[in-house]
Design an enzyme around this catalytic site. Structure first.
Site, PDB file in Angstrom:
ATOM      1  N   GLY A 237       0.777  -1.239   0.000  1.00 12.12           N
ATOM      2  CA  GLY A 237       0.000   0.000   0.000  1.00 12.12           C
ATOM      3  C   GLY A 237       0.804   1.282   0.000  1.00 12.12           C
TER       4      GLY A 237
ATOM      5  N   ASP B  40      -5.422   2.074  10.566  1.00  8.94           N
ATOM      6  CA  ASP B  40      -6.832   1.781  10.801  1.00  8.94           C
ATOM      7  C   ASP B  40      -6.982   1.368  12.266  1.00  8.94           C
ATOM      8  OD1 ASP B  40      -9.500   1.124  10.349  1.00  8.94           O
ATOM      9  OD2 ASP B  40      -9.062  -0.816   9.478  1.00  8.94           O
TER      10      ASP B  40
ATOM     11  N   VAL C 255     -11.584   3.358   2.428  1.00  9.53           N
ATOM     12  CA  VAL C 255     -11.149   4.228   1.335  1.00  9.53           C
ATOM     13  C   VAL C 255     -10.200   3.485   0.393  1.00  9.53           C
ATOM     14  CG1 VAL C 255     -11.467   6.362   2.633  1.00  9.53           C
ATOM     15  CG2 VAL C 255      -9.272   5.168   2.777  1.00  9.53           C
TER      16      VAL C 255
ATOM     17  N   ASP D 199      -6.105  -0.444  -1.522  1.00 11.85           N
ATOM     18  CA  ASP D 199      -6.857  -1.341  -2.387  1.00 11.85           C
ATOM     19  C   ASP D 199      -8.109  -1.885  -1.733  1.00 11.85           C
ATOM     20  OD1 ASP D 199      -5.336  -3.077  -0.521  1.00 11.85           O
ATOM     21  OD2 ASP D 199      -6.192  -4.703  -1.728  1.00 11.85           O
TER      22      ASP D 199
ATOM     23  N   ARG E 183      -5.619   0.422  -6.485  1.00  9.41           N
ATOM     24  CA  ARG E 183      -4.329   0.947  -6.024  1.00  9.41           C
ATOM     25  C   ARG E 183      -3.797   2.012  -6.982  1.00  9.41           C
ATOM     26  NH1 ARG E 183      -2.241  -2.191  -1.749  1.00  9.41           N
ATOM     27  NH2 ARG E 183      -2.554  -4.433  -1.896  1.00  9.41           N
TER      28      ARG E 183
HETATM   29  P1  IMP Z   1      -4.419  -1.711  10.753  1.00  7.24           P
HETATM   30  O1  IMP Z   1      -3.465  -2.763  11.250  1.00  7.24           O
HETATM   31  O2  IMP Z   1      -5.833  -2.034  11.091  1.00  7.24           O
HETATM   32  O3  IMP Z   1      -4.025  -0.307  11.183  1.00  7.24           O
HETATM   33  O4  IMP Z   1      -4.432  -1.807   9.194  1.00  7.24           O
HETATM   34  C1  IMP Z   1      -3.424  -1.351   8.427  1.00  7.24           C
HETATM   35  C2  IMP Z   1      -3.563  -1.846   7.002  1.00  7.24           C
HETATM   36  O5  IMP Z   1      -4.901  -2.226   6.652  1.00  7.24           O
HETATM   37  C3  IMP Z   1      -3.225  -0.722   6.067  1.00  7.24           C
HETATM   38  O6  IMP Z   1      -1.841  -0.635   5.834  1.00  7.24           O
HETATM   39  C4  IMP Z   1      -4.015  -1.094   4.825  1.00  7.24           C
HETATM   40  O7  IMP Z   1      -3.292  -1.973   4.035  1.00  7.24           O
HETATM   41  C5  IMP Z   1      -5.248  -1.776   5.358  1.00  7.24           C
HETATM   42  N1  IMP Z   1      -6.406  -0.827   5.457  1.00  7.24           N
HETATM   43  C6  IMP Z   1      -6.935  -0.294   6.567  1.00  7.24           C
HETATM   44  N2  IMP Z   1      -7.961   0.526   6.296  1.00  7.24           N
HETATM   45  C7  IMP Z   1      -8.078   0.528   4.955  1.00  7.24           C
HETATM   46  C8  IMP Z   1      -8.968   1.213   4.035  1.00  7.24           C
HETATM   47  O8  IMP Z   1      -9.847   2.015   4.395  1.00  7.24           O
HETATM   48  N3  IMP Z   1      -8.772   0.944   2.722  1.00  7.24           N
HETATM   49  C9  IMP Z   1      -7.807   0.087   2.263  1.00  7.24           C
HETATM   50  N4  IMP Z   1      -6.957  -0.558   3.083  1.00  7.24           N
HETATM   51  C10 IMP Z   1      -7.089  -0.343   4.414  1.00  7.24           C
HETATM   52 MG    MG Z   2      -0.593  -1.186   4.275  1.00  2.66          MG
END
Ligand code: IMP
Ligand code: MG
Length: 183
Positions: A48, A107, A157, A163, A169
């Site tokens: 990403g 996230d 998003v 993605d 992407r």
């Molecule tokens: P976390 O561990 O929940 O903070 O997630 C991190 C990863 O989840 C990010 O690096 C993204 O790859 C994916 N992600 C989280 N939210 C989104 C979103 O809204 N759209 C796309 N990918 C997301």
């Molecule tokens: Mg990521």
């Protein structure tokens, strides 16, 4: 592609290509000031963060090194699983180095919280985080983020590296994905 190519899949465009470039340039200025005279390694989280890394790195008016890691925290859907695995580790020995982890979105914070402590255990001089986007309402783990592009609502998003099932992407802008696409 730009938003007009996927118009029906988006609820709205959150940030245009121009807005993203301008914000990344501001973040680069800030980082340049903070790391003045220091050797810097930026670590992009595949896949990403590819776009953010490419544009952020080129916004700098100084030397830096780039390395990459791949971790898996998500399945193929829109919810975090909480399980983090290293799929590709750094090629660089970071002991004594100033490191900034570059990601496109935080996230739940599970991935970066885990990654920060993993890199922290390798005796770096410092580890900070730079993320283009953050969803404060989704946060489950405390993550100390030094550089944030924007805080956004808790919605899924896509675009600019982000993605949904490996699509979008290559969208230049960032938009909110319409629920009909994933439901
Ligand atoms: P976390 O561990 O929940 O903070 O997630 C991190 C990863 O989840 C990010 O690096 C993204 O790859 C994916 N992600 C989280 N939210 C989104 C979103 O809204 N759209 C796309 N990918 C997301
Ligand atoms: Mg990521």
């Amino acid at each position: 592609m730009d938003s007009s190519h996927v118009e029906n899949d988006l609820v709205n465009v959150l940030f245009t290509e121009e807005q993203i470039q301008a914000r990344l340039a501001e973040l680069a200025r800030e980082i340049e000031r903070d790391y003045d005279g220091k050797d810097l390694l930026i670590v992009g989280i595949l896949r990403g963060a590819v776009m953010v890394m490419a544009d952020l790195a080129r916004s700098f008016g100084r030397h830096l090194e780039m390395d990459w890691m791949a971790v898996s925290s998500y399945g193929s859907g829109t919810k975090s699983s909480g399980v983090v695995r290293i799929l590709k580790d750094l090629d660089t020995d970071i002991s004594g180095r100033h490191v900034i982890i570059v990601d496109e979105i935080i996230d739940t914070g599970l991935t970066l919280s885990w990654l920060t402590s993993n890199l922290g255990s390798r005796s770096p001089a410092s580890v900070e985080i730079c993320t283009l986007l953050r969803k404060p309402e989704a946060l489950q783990m405390p993550v100390d983020v030094k550089y944030v592009g924007w805080d956004i609502p808790n919605e899924f998003v896509v675009g600019y590296g982000l993605d949904y099932r490996e699509r979008y992407r290559n969208l230049r802008d960032i938009g909110t994905l319409a629920p009909h696409v994933y439901s």
